[in-house]
Design an enzyme around this catalytic site. Structure first.
Site, PDB file in Angstrom:
ATOM      1  N   ASN A  11       0.848  -1.046   0.066  1.00 52.75           N
ATOM      2  CA  ASN A  11      -0.060  -0.061  -0.038  1.00 52.75           C
ATOM      3  C   ASN A  11       0.753   1.150  -0.085  1.00 52.75           C
ATOM      4  O   ASN A  11       1.422   1.469   0.877  1.00 52.75           O
ATOM      5  CB  ASN A  11      -0.902   0.099   1.127  1.00 52.75           C
ATOM      6  CG  ASN A  11      -1.595   1.256   1.429  1.00 52.75           C
ATOM      7  OD1 ASN A  11      -1.962   2.119   0.659  1.00 52.75           O
ATOM      8  ND2 ASN A  11      -2.384   1.391   2.443  1.00 52.75           N
ATOM      9  N   LYS A  13       0.224   4.447  -0.115  1.00 53.57           N
ATOM     10  CA  LYS A  13      -0.388   5.641   0.521  1.00 53.57           C
ATOM     11  C   LYS A  13      -0.474   6.604  -0.440  1.00 53.57           C
ATOM     12  O   LYS A  13      -0.193   6.570  -1.692  1.00 53.57           O
ATOM     13  CB  LYS A  13       0.003   5.505   1.971  1.00 53.57           C
ATOM     14  CG  LYS A  13      -0.242   4.297   2.590  1.00 53.57           C
ATOM     15  CD  LYS A  13       0.031   4.629   4.108  1.00 53.57           C
ATOM     16  CE  LYS A  13      -0.147   3.106   4.901  1.00 53.57           C
ATOM     17  NZ  LYS A  13       0.044   3.184   6.344  1.00 53.57           N
ATOM     18  N   HIS A  96      -9.247   1.203   5.311  1.00 50.99           N
ATOM     19  CA  HIS A  96      -8.240   1.050   5.838  1.00 50.99           C
ATOM     20  C   HIS A  96      -8.339   2.005   7.143  1.00 50.99           C
ATOM     21  O   HIS A  96      -9.069   3.008   7.135  1.00 50.99           O
ATOM     22  CB  HIS A  96      -7.038   1.859   4.747  1.00 50.99           C
ATOM     23  CG  HIS A  96      -5.753   1.735   5.326  1.00 50.99           C
ATOM     24  ND1 HIS A  96      -5.438   2.672   6.235  1.00 50.99           N
ATOM     25  CD2 HIS A  96      -4.678   0.852   5.194  1.00 50.99           C
ATOM     26  CE1 HIS A  96      -4.130   2.471   6.472  1.00 50.99           C
ATOM     27  NE2 HIS A  96      -3.775   1.316   5.836  1.00 50.99           N
ATOM     28  N   GLU A  98      -6.754   4.301   8.074  1.00 49.15           N
ATOM     29  CA  GLU A  98      -6.674   5.757   7.831  1.00 49.15           C
ATOM     30  C   GLU A  98      -7.928   6.352   7.174  1.00 49.15           C
ATOM     31  O   GLU A  98      -8.126   7.692   7.446  1.00 49.15           O
ATOM     32  CB  GLU A  98      -5.306   6.072   6.733  1.00 49.15           C
ATOM     33  CG  GLU A  98      -3.996   5.920   7.653  1.00 49.15           C
ATOM     34  CD  GLU A  98      -2.895   5.352   6.936  1.00 49.15           C
ATOM     35  OE1 GLU A  98      -3.023   5.362   5.605  1.00 49.15           O
ATOM     36  OE2 GLU A  98      -2.077   4.742   7.494  1.00 49.15           O
ATOM     37  N   GLU A 168      -5.234  -5.032  10.602  1.00 48.01           N
ATOM     38  CA  GLU A 168      -4.057  -4.145  11.003  1.00 48.01           C
ATOM     39  C   GLU A 168      -4.296  -3.591  12.182  1.00 48.01           C
ATOM     40  O   GLU A 168      -5.022  -2.138  12.266  1.00 48.01           O
ATOM     41  CB  GLU A 168      -3.851  -2.764   9.713  1.00 48.01           C
ATOM     42  CG  GLU A 168      -3.499  -3.542   8.338  1.00 48.01           C
ATOM     43  CD  GLU A 168      -3.200  -2.671   7.516  1.00 48.01           C
ATOM     44  OE1 GLU A 168      -2.338  -2.828   6.869  1.00 48.01           O
ATOM     45  OE2 GLU A 168      -3.819  -1.485   6.996  1.00 48.01           O
ATOM     46  N   GLY A 174       2.758   2.149  11.028  1.00 50.76           N
ATOM     47  CA  GLY A 174       3.713   3.033  10.643  1.00 50.76           C
ATOM     48  C   GLY A 174       4.415   3.794  12.092  1.00 50.76           C
ATOM     49  O   GLY A 174       5.192   4.832  12.143  1.00 50.76           O
ATOM     50  N   SER A 214       3.525  -2.234  10.370  1.00 53.15           N
ATOM     51  CA  SER A 214       5.130  -2.217  10.506  1.00 53.15           C
ATOM     52  C   SER A 214       5.961  -3.612  10.094  1.00 53.15           C
ATOM     53  O   SER A 214       6.813  -4.011  11.004  1.00 53.15           O
ATOM     54  CB  SER A 214       5.446  -1.871  11.965  1.00 53.15           C
ATOM     55  OG  SER A 214       5.242  -0.615  12.346  1.00 53.15           O
TER      56      SER A 214
HETATM   57  P1  13P Z   1       3.045   0.311   7.897  1.00 55.81           P
HETATM   58  O1  13P Z   1       3.641  -1.106   7.223  1.00 55.81           O
HETATM   59  O2  13P Z   1       3.780   1.542   7.329  1.00 55.81           O
HETATM   60  O3  13P Z   1       3.105   0.415   9.280  1.00 55.81           O
HETATM   61  O4  13P Z   1       1.655   0.560   7.214  1.00 55.81           O
HETATM   62  C1  13P Z   1       0.894  -0.631   7.405  1.00 55.81           C
HETATM   63  C2  13P Z   1      -0.324  -0.335   6.631  1.00 55.81           C
HETATM   64  O5  13P Z   1      -1.189   0.607   6.932  1.00 55.81           O
HETATM   65  C3  13P Z   1      -0.598  -0.894   5.382  1.00 55.81           C
HETATM   66  O6  13P Z   1      -1.957  -0.438   4.770  1.00 55.81           O
END
Ligand code: 13P
Length: 251
Positions: A11, A13, A96, A98, A168, A174, A214
């Site tokens: 992803n 982002k 997601h 976010e 997740e 992150g 992560s």
């Molecule tokens: P990270 O791998 O940066 O923690 O992000 C995970 C994520 O949100 C994938 O959709």
């Protein structure tokens, strides 16, 4: 692990210009051409048209990170399922954290998107996961159950074969803090049980449940060695071939 195949998704982002996205996609096509698993990249909307032809005909699928809940119409700033399909998008990431926590998407909206995407034949990666305070209050399972049940409302058993769940935990995204393989596997097992209650044991056995939060080359193999962890949804480490390819080629 069962006979479910591993599915590793990146992803991207809100990162990368079209040129940067094309460069990453080309590098991944080369790196993963002999990869044994199922792969996906999900660039930003603006890079889909550039990345699509790069991955077309390879073992890497093209994914979008979101879509509108309506097919078309007066929805300024939104992108529709028809437009995604027109670009060759095969998969859409929905729900997601976010989207849920920064942009206020709730389970009902996410469910509407899930059903629309499935109706149009897209594969859906439905993201679920608890906040830190929910985990600390002992509510991780309940939150993940609710998000799964509500996210899949109205989805038939036939359509479920086009659904992947991504667990997740929000506190692991992150932050560099990964869930332990044991903690992640416990939630995956729980979600699999929830799918079993909704759709029966056969569907529960077949559904792919990715872990995200992560994931790095250093922890990918341990996570995916767990019975119920069938792949990864990778954020930060998906932005460079050097960090994504070792995760994608694990095992
Ligand atoms: P990270 O791998 O940066 O923690 O992000 C995970 C994520 O949100 C994938 O959709």
């Amino acid at each position: 692990m069962s006979d479910r195949s591993y599915y590793i998704a990146g992803n991207w982002k809100m990162h990368k210009t079209r040129a940067e996205a094309a460069e990453l996609a080309k590098a991944l096509v080369a790196e993963l051409k002999d990869g044994k698993h199922k792969y996906l990249v999900a660039p930003t909307f603006t890079s889909l048209e550039t990345v699509g032809p790069v991955v077309k005909g390879t073992n890497i699928r093209l994914g979008a990170q979101n879509m509108a809940a309506e097919e078309q119409g007066a929805h300024t700033g939104e992108v529709s399922v028809l437009q995604l399909k027109d670009l060759g998008v095969q998969t859409v990431i929905l729900g997601h954290s976010e989207r849920r926590h920064i942009y206020g998407e709730d389970d009902a909206l996410i469910n509407k998107k899930v059903r629309l995407a499935l109706r149009h034949g897209l594969e859906v990666i439905l993201c679920i996961g608890e906040l830190l305070e929910e985990r600390e209050a002992g509510r991780a399972e309940a939150v993940c159950e609710t998000q799964t049940v509500k996210g899949l409302e109205g989805v038939s058993a036939g359509e479920l074969s086009n659904v992947v769940i991504a667990y997740e935990p929000v506190w692991a995204i992150g932050t560099g803090k990964t869930a332990t393989p044991e903690d992640a596997d416990a939630i995956h097992a729980w979600v699999r049980k929830v799918i079993g209650k909704l759709y029966g044991a056969d569907c529960a056995e077949k559904i792919i449940i990715q872990y995200g939060g992560s994931v790095k080359a250093e922890n990918a193999a341990q996570l995916m060695a767990k019975e119920n962890i069938d792949g990864a949804l990778v954020g930060g480490a998906a932005l460079k071939p050097d960090t994504f390819a070792p995760i994608a080629k694990f095992g």
